[in-house]
Design an enzyme around this catalytic site. Structure first.
Site, PDB file in Angstrom:
ATOM      1  N   GLU A  15       1.773  11.249   4.588  1.00 25.04           N
ATOM      2  CA  GLU A  15       2.021  10.871   3.186  1.00 25.04           C
ATOM      3  C   GLU A  15       0.728  10.889   2.373  1.00 25.04           C
ATOM      4  O   GLU A  15       0.754  10.757   1.152  1.00 25.04           O
ATOM      5  CB  GLU A  15       2.697   9.495   3.104  1.00 25.04           C
ATOM      6  CG  GLU A  15       1.911   8.315   3.648  1.00 25.04           C
ATOM      7  CD  GLU A  15       2.032   8.140   5.176  1.00 25.04           C
ATOM      8  OE1 GLU A  15       2.174   9.146   5.897  1.00 25.04           O
ATOM      9  OE2 GLU A  15       1.951   6.982   5.635  1.00 25.04           O
ATOM     10  N   ARG A  16      -0.420  11.083   3.072  1.00 23.65           N
ATOM     11  CA  ARG A  16      -1.692  11.129   2.335  1.00 23.65           C
ATOM     12  C   ARG A  16      -2.023  12.545   1.852  1.00 23.65           C
ATOM     13  O   ARG A  16      -2.845  12.717   0.970  1.00 23.65           O
ATOM     14  CB  ARG A  16      -2.822  10.587   3.212  1.00 23.65           C
ATOM     15  CG  ARG A  16      -2.662   9.068   3.399  1.00 23.65           C
ATOM     16  CD  ARG A  16      -3.782   8.496   4.192  1.00 23.65           C
ATOM     17  NE  ARG A  16      -3.536   8.603   5.615  1.00 23.65           N
ATOM     18  CZ  ARG A  16      -4.310   8.092   6.544  1.00 23.65           C
ATOM     19  NH1 ARG A  16      -5.417   7.469   6.206  1.00 23.65           N
ATOM     20  NH2 ARG A  16      -4.018   8.211   7.815  1.00 23.65           N
ATOM     21  N   SER A  65      -2.464   9.474  15.780  1.00 27.28           N
ATOM     22  CA  SER A  65      -3.311   8.559  16.559  1.00 27.28           C
ATOM     23  C   SER A  65      -2.590   8.101  17.829  1.00 27.28           C
ATOM     24  O   SER A  65      -1.353   8.134  17.906  1.00 27.28           O
ATOM     25  CB  SER A  65      -3.673   7.350  15.697  1.00 27.28           C
ATOM     26  OG  SER A  65      -2.489   6.719  15.260  1.00 27.28           O
ATOM     27  N   CYS A  76      -9.513  16.278  15.565  1.00 26.81           N
ATOM     28  CA  CYS A  76      -9.181  15.766  16.904  1.00 26.81           C
ATOM     29  C   CYS A  76     -10.095  16.392  17.942  1.00 26.81           C
ATOM     30  O   CYS A  76     -10.246  15.868  19.034  1.00 26.81           O
ATOM     31  CB  CYS A  76      -7.729  16.055  17.237  1.00 26.81           C
ATOM     32  SG  CYS A  76      -7.378  17.807  17.310  1.00 26.81           S
TER      33      CYS A  76
HETATM   34  P1  NAD Z   1      -1.534   8.436  12.172  1.00 26.23           P
HETATM   35  O1  NAD Z   1      -1.124   8.176  13.581  1.00 26.23           O
HETATM   36  O2  NAD Z   1      -1.903   7.279  11.326  1.00 26.23           O
HETATM   37  O3  NAD Z   1      -0.344   9.180  11.376  1.00 26.23           O
HETATM   38  C1  NAD Z   1       0.239  10.363  11.875  1.00 26.23           C
HETATM   39  C2  NAD Z   1       1.656  10.462  11.340  1.00 26.23           C
HETATM   40  O4  NAD Z   1       2.425   9.363  11.832  1.00 26.23           O
HETATM   41  C3  NAD Z   1       1.760  10.412   9.817  1.00 26.23           C
HETATM   42  O5  NAD Z   1       2.746  11.322   9.404  1.00 26.23           O
HETATM   43  C4  NAD Z   1       2.165   8.977   9.535  1.00 26.23           C
HETATM   44  O6  NAD Z   1       2.978   8.847   8.388  1.00 26.23           O
HETATM   45  C5  NAD Z   1       2.980   8.611  10.766  1.00 26.23           C
HETATM   46  N1  NAD Z   1       2.860   7.192  11.149  1.00 26.23           N
HETATM   47  C6  NAD Z   1       1.785   6.380  10.965  1.00 26.23           C
HETATM   48  N2  NAD Z   1       2.025   5.163  11.498  1.00 26.23           N
HETATM   49  C7  NAD Z   1       3.258   5.224  12.045  1.00 26.23           C
HETATM   50  C8  NAD Z   1       4.056   4.282  12.767  1.00 26.23           C
HETATM   51  N3  NAD Z   1       3.634   3.050  13.022  1.00 26.23           N
HETATM   52  N4  NAD Z   1       5.272   4.689  13.192  1.00 26.23           N
HETATM   53  C9  NAD Z   1       5.722   5.940  12.950  1.00 26.23           C
HETATM   54  N5  NAD Z   1       5.013   6.858  12.283  1.00 26.23           N
HETATM   55  C10 NAD Z   1       3.789   6.516  11.835  1.00 26.23           C
HETATM   56  O7  NAD Z   1      -2.705   9.511  12.232  1.00 26.23           O
HETATM   57  P2  NAD Z   1      -3.613  10.051  11.035  1.00 26.23           P
HETATM   58  O8  NAD Z   1      -4.552   8.965  10.614  1.00 26.23           O
HETATM   59  O9  NAD Z   1      -2.781  10.711  10.013  1.00 26.23           O
HETATM   60  O10 NAD Z   1      -4.421  11.203  11.790  1.00 26.23           O
HETATM   61  C11 NAD Z   1      -5.601  10.982  12.530  1.00 26.23           C
HETATM   62  C12 NAD Z   1      -5.300  10.820  14.010  1.00 26.23           C
HETATM   63  O11 NAD Z   1      -4.624  11.977  14.491  1.00 26.23           O
HETATM   64  C13 NAD Z   1      -6.568  10.688  14.842  1.00 26.23           C
HETATM   65  O12 NAD Z   1      -6.337   9.713  15.833  1.00 26.23           O
HETATM   66  C14 NAD Z   1      -6.716  12.068  15.465  1.00 26.23           C
HETATM   67  O13 NAD Z   1      -7.438  12.078  16.680  1.00 26.23           O
HETATM   68  C15 NAD Z   1      -5.287  12.437  15.679  1.00 26.23           C
HETATM   69  N6  NAD Z   1      -5.107  13.876  15.802  1.00 26.23           N
HETATM   70  C16 NAD Z   1      -4.855  14.377  17.045  1.00 26.23           C
HETATM   71  C17 NAD Z   1      -4.693  15.734  17.218  1.00 26.23           C
HETATM   72  C18 NAD Z   1      -4.422  16.298  18.582  1.00 26.23           C
HETATM   73  O14 NAD Z   1      -4.229  17.503  18.692  1.00 26.23           O
HETATM   74  N7  NAD Z   1      -4.383  15.508  19.620  1.00 26.23           N
HETATM   75  C19 NAD Z   1      -4.782  16.605  16.113  1.00 26.23           C
HETATM   76  C20 NAD Z   1      -5.041  16.059  14.851  1.00 26.23           C
HETATM   77  C21 NAD Z   1      -5.203  14.686  14.705  1.00 26.23           C
END
Ligand code: NAD
Length: 501
Positions: free
Chosen positions: A183-184, A233, A288
């Protein structure tokens, strides 16, 4: 609201091949990370909207699944051409909402184009197997079929590449898709939906629902959603995995990371220092596959720290669209505070702050912090243990390669790990023993290559493998047919030798 570019005041959802108004829903401000100011809003969808999107995807699924695979590929290749044609525009959408430099955003678009190219070769990947005469007159063959409606939930740091790596493969395999982007950074997904429609994708095959936790839970719980792909995450990945598995869904949930780069005493130290600054500070550490930890072996540590510090100090932090910026802002005020407080405590937990990014203080006018280098970091310190996801490089000093491997392998994460060395034997030993899904040798980041699979180990992935090349298996299921054809005239299995004699 216009439907091209990002001239939205309120970013629409995309349902059934058209923008869907998000004005009535709960609104969230989209903040330009380079200024800290809201530039547009997005409405957060809930269960009602998810129902509509899934219904549209379900209606489209059957005819899309029976569309010949090469015809599906033709549409994806048209989408690829449009991505290329609009690559500057898409890169600027990424930079405007995510903050990364334009050069980095262009790289993201280029990787996405590759992912579409690989997806368009689906015919090749979906070929099955055939075994003749597994019993008398009996042959067996297998093939793979799409799952139906698939859902993708994606993070803020790759607004284009991560969604594309999911939906291009899912669609190529004959599924329909509902994307819930971060959503960001919501605009790029809608722009891609427009381009997919322009490429000829039938309405309903690709839908976008903006939202937060409610939309995610509604998608996972929806009985018509067959599979869930998540990238984000680790705590959220773990929960998505649990909830999806409980609902009986196929699930892949990629989580966070804390990647290490080991520098051996025989390495080219200048190349290693170049790699460290680009891997630790590029995209402000919000990848990531970023490298927040250098594990330096032996008595070259002072040299590695000095060379890296010199390069970090020359790094230019500025708006992603400004000429000469090496690194843009962090995504949010909260991310900025996380980085600043990690640096505040680093010194009291044994670390020595050699380069201090807090010297850049833009609070209230964008989310900028400079690159930081912290030496003598202890593995039990908060700086080492937490995923900082910002431009901070920790240096851990060790005596030999085995100790380096113990440090790397003790991390709960296992996304990626790299080594810099001039020894083939050390490199092979490292690649064989390291507990990580992607391994780099004399490269800063083992970036995902679309023609190979991608996914971490340990707490960096829960559930199935399957992004990029592996996605064909995730987005399909196999069917095995065992058949016997008897000759009608004789009612028995034909004996062609006898018949011909
Ligand atoms: P995030 O986990 O906060 O959000 C990811 C998605 O999940 C978003 O669409 C968000 O709306 C949704 N979300 C957030 N909280 C939620 C909840 N409690 N329940 C259900 N859905 C929820 O991650 P972010 O801050 O957007 O991205 C950064 C993170 O993503 C870092 O930890 C990074 O390491 C990871 N990442 C991993 C990879 C990989 O390939 N492993 C790739 C890119 C990013």
């Amino acid at each position: 609201m216009t439907t091209t570019g990002i001239q939205f005041e309120t970013v629409p959802h995309w349902i059934d091949g058209a923008p869907a108004d998000s004005a009535a829903a709960e609104q969230v401000e989209i903040v330009d990370p380079a200024t800290g100011h809201a530039v547009r809003t997005v409405g957060l969808g809930g269960a009602d909207l998810v129902d509509k999107a899934v219904a549209s995807a379900r209606n489209a699924a059957e005819s899309w699944a029976s569309t010949p695979t090469p015809a599906r590929a033709t549409i994806l290749l048209a989408f690829r051409s449009l991505l290329l044609e609009h690559s500057e525009e898409i890169a600027s959408i990424i930079t405007a909402e995510q903050g990364k430099t334009l050069a980095d955003a262009r790289g993201e678009v280029a990787r996405s184009v590759e992912a579409v190219e690989v997806a368009a070769s689906a015919v090749q990947q979906l070929k099955g197997e055939y075994a003749e005469q597994v019993a008398n007159g009996v042959d067996t063959y297998s093939f793979r079929q799409p799952l139906g409606v698939c859902a993708g939930i994606t993070p803020f740091n790759f607004p284009v590449m991560v969604p594309v790596s999911m939906f291009a493969a899912a669609i190529a395999c004959g599924n329909s898709f509902v994307l819930k982007p971060s959503e960001r950074v919501p605009s790029a997904s809608v722009r891609m939906a427009q381009l997919l429609a322009e490429a000829g994708l039938p309405a309903g095959v690709f839908n976008v629902v903006h939202g937060g936790v409610d939309a995610v839970n509604a998608l996972i719980d929806h009985p018509d959603v067959a599979a869930v792909s998540f990238v984000g995450s680790t705590p959220v990945a773990r929960e998505i995995y649990r909830r999806s598995a409980e609902a009986g869904k196929k699930v892949q949930a990629l989580g966070g990371a804390n990647n290490h780069l080991v520098v051996m005493p025989d390495a080219d130290l200048d190349a290693a220092a170049d790699a460290l600054v680009s891997a630790a500070f590029g995209a402000a550490g919000q990848r990531c596959m970023a490298v927040p930890v250098a594990v330096v072996v032996g008595d070259v540590a002072d040299q590695v720290v000095a060379k890296t510090a010199q390069r970090a100090e020359a790094f230019t932090t500025g708006p992603g669209n400004a000429e000469g910026s090496d690194m843009g802002p962090l995504i949010s005020e909260a991310a900025l505070e996380r980085v600043r407080s990690a640096l505040d405590t680093a010194g009291s937990q044994g670390g020595t702050v050699v380069v201090d990014g807090r010297a850049i203080d833009s609070r209230g006018e964008g989310h900028f912090v400079g690159p930081s280098l912290v030496d003598h970091v202890q593995v039990d310190s908060d700086l080492y243990q937490d995923e900082i996801f910002g431009p901070v490089l920790s240096v851990v000093r060790v005596d030999d390669l085995d100790e380096a491997l113990r440090v790397v392998n003790a991390s709960p994460y296992g996304n990626g790990a790299s080594i810099f060395t001039s020894s083939g034997a050390a490199s092979r030993h490292f690649a064989h023993h390291v507990q990580a899904g992607s391994v780099g040798v004399n490269v800063p980041i083992p970036v995902p290559i679309s023609w190979f699979g991608f996914g971490g180990w340990g707490d960096s992935r829960f559930g199935d493998d399957g992004l990029n090349y592996d996605a064909y298996r995730f987005y399909t299921r196999s069917k095995v047919v065992t058949q016997r054809w008897t000759e009608p005239s004789r009612g028995v299995t034909p004996n062609f030798v006898a018949a011909g004699s």
